[in-house]
Design an enzyme around this catalytic site. Structure first.
Site, PDB file in Angstrom:
ATOM      1  N   ASN A 296       0.870  -1.174   0.000  1.00  0.00           N
ATOM      2  CA  ASN A 296       0.000   0.000   0.000  1.00  0.00           C
ATOM      3  C   ASN A 296       0.906   1.223   0.000  1.00  0.00           C
ATOM      4  O   ASN A 296       1.505   1.556   1.028  1.00  0.00           O
ATOM      5  CB  ASN A 296      -0.897  -0.037   1.249  1.00  0.00           C
TER       6      ASN A 296
ATOM      7  N   LYS B 261       0.122   4.231  -0.237  1.00  0.00           N
ATOM      8  CA  LYS B 261      -0.495   5.402   0.405  1.00  0.00           C
ATOM      9  C   LYS B 261      -0.283   6.655  -0.476  1.00  0.00           C
ATOM     10  O   LYS B 261      -0.334   6.553  -1.693  1.00  0.00           O
ATOM     11  CB  LYS B 261       0.043   5.571   1.834  1.00  0.00           C
TER      12      LYS B 261
ATOM     13  N   HIS C 122      -9.519   0.989   5.006  1.00  0.00           N
ATOM     14  CA  HIS C 122      -8.236   1.226   5.684  1.00  0.00           C
ATOM     15  C   HIS C 122      -8.459   2.178   6.870  1.00  0.00           C
ATOM     16  O   HIS C 122      -9.258   3.111   6.780  1.00  0.00           O
ATOM     17  CB  HIS C 122      -7.218   1.814   4.708  1.00  0.00           C
TER      18      HIS C 122
ATOM     19  N   GLU D  48      -6.780   4.567   7.954  1.00  0.00           N
ATOM     20  CA  GLU D  48      -6.528   5.985   7.674  1.00  0.00           C
ATOM     21  C   GLU D  48      -7.744   6.631   7.009  1.00  0.00           C
ATOM     22  O   GLU D  48      -7.990   7.821   7.171  1.00  0.00           O
ATOM     23  CB  GLU D  48      -5.255   6.126   6.810  1.00  0.00           C
TER      24      GLU D  48
ATOM     25  N   GLU E  42      -5.070  -5.048  10.627  1.00  0.00           N
ATOM     26  CA  GLU E  42      -4.096  -3.969  10.809  1.00  0.00           C
ATOM     27  C   GLU E  42      -4.396  -3.229  12.110  1.00  0.00           C
ATOM     28  O   GLU E  42      -5.208  -2.287  12.116  1.00  0.00           O
ATOM     29  CB  GLU E  42      -4.166  -2.977   9.643  1.00  0.00           C
TER      30      GLU E  42
ATOM     31  N   GLY F 256       2.552   2.474  10.826  1.00  0.00           N
ATOM     32  CA  GLY F 256       3.463   3.608  10.676  1.00  0.00           C
ATOM     33  C   GLY F 256       4.189   3.979  11.958  1.00  0.00           C
ATOM     34  O   GLY F 256       4.787   5.044  12.045  1.00  0.00           O
TER      35      GLY F 256
ATOM     36  N   SER G  29       3.588  -1.922  10.278  1.00  0.00           N
ATOM     37  CA  SER G  29       5.049  -1.894  10.458  1.00  0.00           C
ATOM     38  C   SER G  29       5.726  -3.200  10.063  1.00  0.00           C
ATOM     39  O   SER G  29       6.689  -3.638  10.699  1.00  0.00           O
ATOM     40  CB  SER G  29       5.402  -1.511  11.904  1.00  0.00           C
TER      41      SER G  29
HETATM   42  P1  13P Z   1       3.057   0.556   7.683  1.00  0.00           P
HETATM   43  O1  13P Z   1       3.601  -0.750   7.141  1.00  0.00           O
HETATM   44  O2  13P Z   1       3.762   1.754   7.166  1.00  0.00           O
HETATM   45  O3  13P Z   1       2.952   0.499   9.179  1.00  0.00           O
HETATM   46  O4  13P Z   1       1.565   0.679   7.133  1.00  0.00           O
HETATM   47  C1  13P Z   1       0.722  -0.411   7.237  1.00  0.00           C
HETATM   48  C2  13P Z   1      -0.509  -0.138   6.463  1.00  0.00           C
HETATM   49  O5  13P Z   1      -1.297   0.713   6.824  1.00  0.00           O
HETATM   50  C3  13P Z   1      -0.723  -0.896   5.221  1.00  0.00           C
HETATM   51  O6  13P Z   1      -1.994  -0.687   4.724  1.00  0.00           O
END
Ligand code: 13P
Length: 265
Positions: A13, A15, A97, A99, A171, A177, A217
């Site tokens: 992803n 982002k 997601h 976010e 997740e 992150g 992560s």
């Molecule tokens: P990170 O691997 O940067 O923690 O992000 C995970 C994520 O949100 C994947 O969709």
């Protein structure tokens, strides 16, 4: 399309990173460095980079996914992208997601409707679920994830979702992150919870064949802990998915598991 055995999936992803002018090169490099038998690879770039990534991996066995999709098929929704618009650009889509739950106010109800649009348009959804740190500390993690699944999946046809190959990504929000990953055993316990919830929603045998990924992560250094768990089938990778060295390591470890599970020669 749910496979007879659960597949191994590594999805990146990206982002809000990359541009149409650099996404193709990055995708090409990652594709070339992750050619491993038995692993489904997926790259989910920003909408505006889907075409560049699709062109770059045209001759590779790499899926291309969108990071979200609107819950309506068309209409007066300025700035939004509807599922039919993704035809020819993406075959996967991330839905729910954390976010987007946090920043775009996505509710379980809206997320369920996005799944409907994915099913109608033959997009393979990766449905994200996960608890906040306060939920985990209070011992409510399983309850929260169960509620997210019920909110999005109740009264949705398991056969239709299985037919497009629904994947669930666990997740935990506190691990995204932050450099702080869940423990393999906790991810595994949550994968069991997820399959139990789906069984309760009428999935029956299909629940045991549903791929569950871990995200939060993930790096080449910690991915082994997750693949050591038989109920975890892959990873949804954020930050590390922009680094070819990291993706090479993650997919190489995924391929070991694919071989151990009899998914690759
Ligand atoms: P990170 O691997 O940067 O923690 O992000 C995970 C994520 O949100 C994947 O969709």
């Amino acid at each position: 399309m749910i496979e007879p055995m659960r597949p191994i999936v590594v999805a990146g992803n990206w982002k809000m990173h990359t541009t149409p002018s650099d996404a193709g090169d990055l995708a090409r490099t990652i594709a070339a460095r992750t050619r491993e038998a038995g692993v489904i690879r997926v790259i989910c770039p920003p909408f505006v980079c889907l075409a560049a990534v699709g062109d770059a991996v045209r001759d590779e066995d790499v899926g291309v996914g969108a990071q979200t999709v609107h819950h309506e098929a068309h209409g007066a929704f300025t700035g939004e992208i509807a599922a039919p618009m993704l035809r020819g650009l993406a075959t996967w889509v991330i839905v729910g997601h954390s976010e987007r739950r946090r920043d775009a106010g996505e509710t379980d109800d809206l997320i369920g409707r996005k799944l409907d649009r994915a099913v109608e348009n033959d997009l393979r959804p990766i449905l994200c679920v996960g608890e906040q740190l306060a939920d985990r500390d209070a011992g409510r993690a399983a309850e929260v994830v169960d509620g997210q699944l019920r909110g999005a999946l109740t009264e949705r046809d398991p056969a239709a979702l299985a037919a497009v190959g629904l994947v669930i990504a666990y997740e935990p929000v506190w691990a995204i992150g932050t450099g702080r990953n869940a423990r393999g055993v906790d991810a595994s316990a949550m994968a069991d919870t997820i399959r139990t919830t789906l069984d309760g929603l009428g999935w029956g045998e299909r629940a045991t064949r549903l791929p569950v990924l871990y995200g939060g992560s993930v790096t080449s250094a910690n991915i082994g802990e997750f693949f050591d768990e038989p109920s975890i089938d892959g990873a949804l990778v954020g930050g590390a998915s922009l680094k070819p060295d990291e993706m090479a390591g993650i997919v190489a470890r995924a391929a070991l598991t694919a071989r151990a599970r009899g998914l690759a020669a």
